[in-house]
Enzyme design. Sequence first.
Site, PDB file in Angstrom:
ATOM      1  N   ASP A 179      51.963  24.431  56.276  1.00  0.00           N
ATOM      2  CA  ASP A 179      51.900  25.610  55.414  1.00  0.00           C
ATOM      3  C   ASP A 179      53.230  26.364  55.520  1.00  0.00           C
ATOM      4  O   ASP A 179      54.293  25.749  55.705  1.00  0.00           O
ATOM      5  CB  ASP A 179      50.677  26.471  55.780  1.00  0.00           C
ATOM      6  CG  ASP A 179      50.189  27.300  54.610  1.00  0.00           C
ATOM      7  OD1 ASP A 179      50.716  28.411  54.415  1.00  0.00           O
ATOM      8  OD2 ASP A 179      49.302  26.829  53.888  1.00  0.00           O
ATOM      9  N   ASP A 180      53.182  27.642  55.435  1.00  0.00           N
ATOM     10  CA  ASP A 180      54.375  28.491  55.461  1.00  0.00           C
ATOM     11  C   ASP A 180      55.099  28.367  56.816  1.00  0.00           C
ATOM     12  O   ASP A 180      54.530  27.838  57.776  1.00  0.00           O
ATOM     13  CB  ASP A 180      53.921  29.944  55.241  1.00  0.00           C
ATOM     14  CG  ASP A 180      55.019  30.829  54.689  1.00  0.00           C
ATOM     15  OD1 ASP A 180      56.194  30.432  54.751  1.00  0.00           O
ATOM     16  OD2 ASP A 180      54.689  31.930  54.215  1.00  0.00           O
ATOM     17  N   ASP A 266      52.954  28.597  46.306  1.00  0.00           N
ATOM     18  CA  ASP A 266      52.363  29.935  46.398  1.00  0.00           C
ATOM     19  C   ASP A 266      52.918  30.827  45.279  1.00  0.00           C
ATOM     20  O   ASP A 266      53.579  30.348  44.361  1.00  0.00           O
ATOM     21  CB  ASP A 266      52.655  30.499  47.802  1.00  0.00           C
ATOM     22  CG  ASP A 266      51.538  31.404  48.291  1.00  0.00           C
ATOM     23  OD1 ASP A 266      51.008  32.180  47.480  1.00  0.00           O
ATOM     24  OD2 ASP A 266      51.204  31.350  49.481  1.00  0.00           O
ATOM     25  N   GLY A 308      44.019  33.025  41.666  1.00  0.00           N
ATOM     26  CA  GLY A 308      43.139  33.154  40.508  1.00  0.00           C
ATOM     27  C   GLY A 308      43.682  34.019  39.376  1.00  0.00           C
ATOM     28  O   GLY A 308      42.986  34.254  38.385  1.00  0.00           O
ATOM     29  N   ARG A 324      43.970  27.500  43.735  1.00  0.00           N
ATOM     30  CA  ARG A 324      43.179  28.482  44.462  1.00  0.00           C
ATOM     31  C   ARG A 324      42.569  29.439  43.442  1.00  0.00           C
ATOM     32  O   ARG A 324      43.265  29.887  42.526  1.00  0.00           O
ATOM     33  CB  ARG A 324      44.080  29.215  45.450  1.00  0.00           C
ATOM     34  CG  ARG A 324      44.319  28.440  46.756  1.00  0.00           C
ATOM     35  CD  ARG A 324      43.275  28.810  47.798  1.00  0.00           C
ATOM     36  NE  ARG A 324      43.345  30.255  47.989  1.00  0.00           N
ATOM     37  CZ  ARG A 324      44.241  30.850  48.790  1.00  0.00           C
ATOM     38  NH1 ARG A 324      45.068  30.129  49.517  1.00  0.00           N
ATOM     39  NH2 ARG A 324      44.273  32.150  48.893  1.00  0.00           N
ATOM     40  N   ASP A 328      42.877  34.935  49.999  1.00  0.00           N
ATOM     41  CA  ASP A 328      42.763  34.102  51.204  1.00  0.00           C
ATOM     42  C   ASP A 328      41.386  34.218  51.850  1.00  0.00           C
ATOM     43  O   ASP A 328      40.932  35.327  52.159  1.00  0.00           O
ATOM     44  CB  ASP A 328      43.818  34.535  52.231  1.00  0.00           C
ATOM     45  CG  ASP A 328      45.215  34.230  51.752  1.00  0.00           C
ATOM     46  OD1 ASP A 328      45.375  33.849  50.567  1.00  0.00           O
ATOM     47  OD2 ASP A 328      46.162  34.362  52.553  1.00  0.00           O
TER      48      ASP A 328
HETATM   49  C1  GLA Z   1      49.333  33.105  51.271  1.00  0.00           C
HETATM   50  C2  GLA Z   1      48.410  31.925  51.006  1.00  0.00           C
HETATM   51  C3  GLA Z   1      47.890  31.391  52.314  1.00  0.00           C
HETATM   52  C4  GLA Z   1      49.048  30.992  53.203  1.00  0.00           C
HETATM   53  C5  GLA Z   1      49.988  32.161  53.391  1.00  0.00           C
HETATM   54  C6  GLA Z   1      51.257  31.761  54.105  1.00  0.00           C
HETATM   55  O1  GLA Z   1      48.664  34.179  51.821  1.00  0.00           O
HETATM   56  O2  GLA Z   1      47.354  32.296  50.164  1.00  0.00           O
HETATM   57  O3  GLA Z   1      47.037  30.281  52.087  1.00  0.00           O
HETATM   58  O4  GLA Z   1      49.706  29.905  52.621  1.00  0.00           O
HETATM   59  O5  GLA Z   1      50.375  32.709  52.131  1.00  0.00           O
HETATM   60  O6  GLA Z   1      52.138  32.833  54.273  1.00  0.00           O
END
Ligand code: GLA
Length: 523
Positions: A179-180, A266, A308, A324, A328
């Site tokens: 992920d990030d 993202d 969304g 998505r 989150d």
């Molecule tokens: C957003 C995304 C999460 C994650 C974070 C990472 O909040 O929705 O799923 O990837 O960024 O910073």
Amino acid sequence: MKFRTCLLVILTLLLTAPGILGPASTSPRADPASSTDEPGILTPPAGDHPRINGPRIYGARPGKPFLFRIPATGQRPMTFAASGLPQGLSLDPQTGIISGQVATPGTYSSTLTAENSFGKASREFRIVIGQTLALTPPMGWNSWYIHYHRVSDTVMRQAAEQMIATGMADYGYSYVNIDDCWMVKVNSDDPEIGGLTRDADGRLLSNKRFPDMKAMTDFIHAKGLKAGIYISPGPETCAGYAGSYSHEAQDARTFADWGFDFLKYDWCSYSTKAAGKTVDDYKKPYTQMWNELQKLDRDIVLNLCQYGMGDVWKWGAEVGHCWRTTGDLGLERATSLPGFYSIGFSNATHWNHARPGAWNDPDYILIGWVGDAHKQGEGTATSLTPNEQYSYMSMWSLMASPLIFSGDMARLDPFTLNVLCNHEVIEVNQDPLGRQARITRQTPDQLVLTKELEDGSVAVGLFNLSDKPAQLTVSWADIGISGSQSVRDLWRQKEIGRFERTFTATCGRHGVVFVRLASYSER
Ligand code: GLA
């Protein structure tokens, strides 16, 4: 089924099945207030005999690298064979990894076989060489909810190893996704993560925790698994690391050169660049990245992560493979129910937009050992009760959601694995027809989801949302079927019996009864 027989079946079930109001059993995270109706491990252990699991259909583009590891449970050593593979693909009989590339578009019906000293199992496997990827919802693991800004090459390699060692890969889990926080953090003076975000040619740089991206994806691919990466279209990611803004084409090429198979794209910080809040504004960065990915010599599944906005479910399929649908999940506050329910309820309403290659994504499976997203700290054991965890996985399976676990791969306990790795539950999620369950009933106390499957059977989830055990009924009229139906309990992998017109079961507090109904004559 006659009423008396039906009553008998239900009664037997109540007395013998712990998840359906049975006796108290070992309960890893049971809420003390309700421990009497919390089930223990329901998934029967995989036998010694080979069994092929995971998707029955798989898509790849013509002429692009193809990689698929046959997911199979059973005693090792096991050998694999395949007939009817398209020209250009070959199978390693020891590892079960199919690789190569197929030049000619088409649908190829192959038969996979797994064999060990206990016997042999075969299964049809359709390979569709065309333009559509993710013909079934992606399955895998993502680093976010356990490693946050601590993610590194080491934990990614370990996750790949654990996906094999725990057996998750034998059920179809295949993506190992960062992920990030793998890039350089903007304006950071931490020598590990700070520094130049791009080289002199504008090429994106990973931070020091990721010394060699290509070596890392080679490591993952050698196991027959896939690698995923994350970035934001804005100048910075959500955690303040370098984004792709104004380098989209170059970054897409870099991800392909590095060997990635999946991109989570993202939105963070793109608001500062977006012209407005129309659908076109929301769509623009995804259209741009989608177009870049089409040009690559590599298949990359594109996961939109913009929570969304602009009703993404209405247009996400034009520019991505899954999107998505909400904020989150890890940040979702509990009401009388844990947060995954409200995310699930919202995602469920978009059922008619899902289809092969296009999936609503309600975020990850947060069970096992997971870190609180508000604190981004180290993990703790999930506070969800066993019933809630079965409900979570059943709901995601019925909603044809990507099945991406995001807890700690190094601390997978038997209960968590039992939730993640039930092949009959996964089969519903991976069904080739690619339907998302409809909402058959939703009240404050009950949710009934029904998903049509390719073989004509119907998967039904009866979810008890109330704080006490409750009886839930589904009638054939509710789901548009008729006649005698055999009902199979998917968690216990057990036939319950033959029913006419209705099926009733008792579900524990926040629990689920997850069944598959098939016309009696079909069995
Ligand atoms: C957003 C995304 C999460 C994650 C974070 C990472 O909040 O929705 O799923 O990837 O960024 O910073």
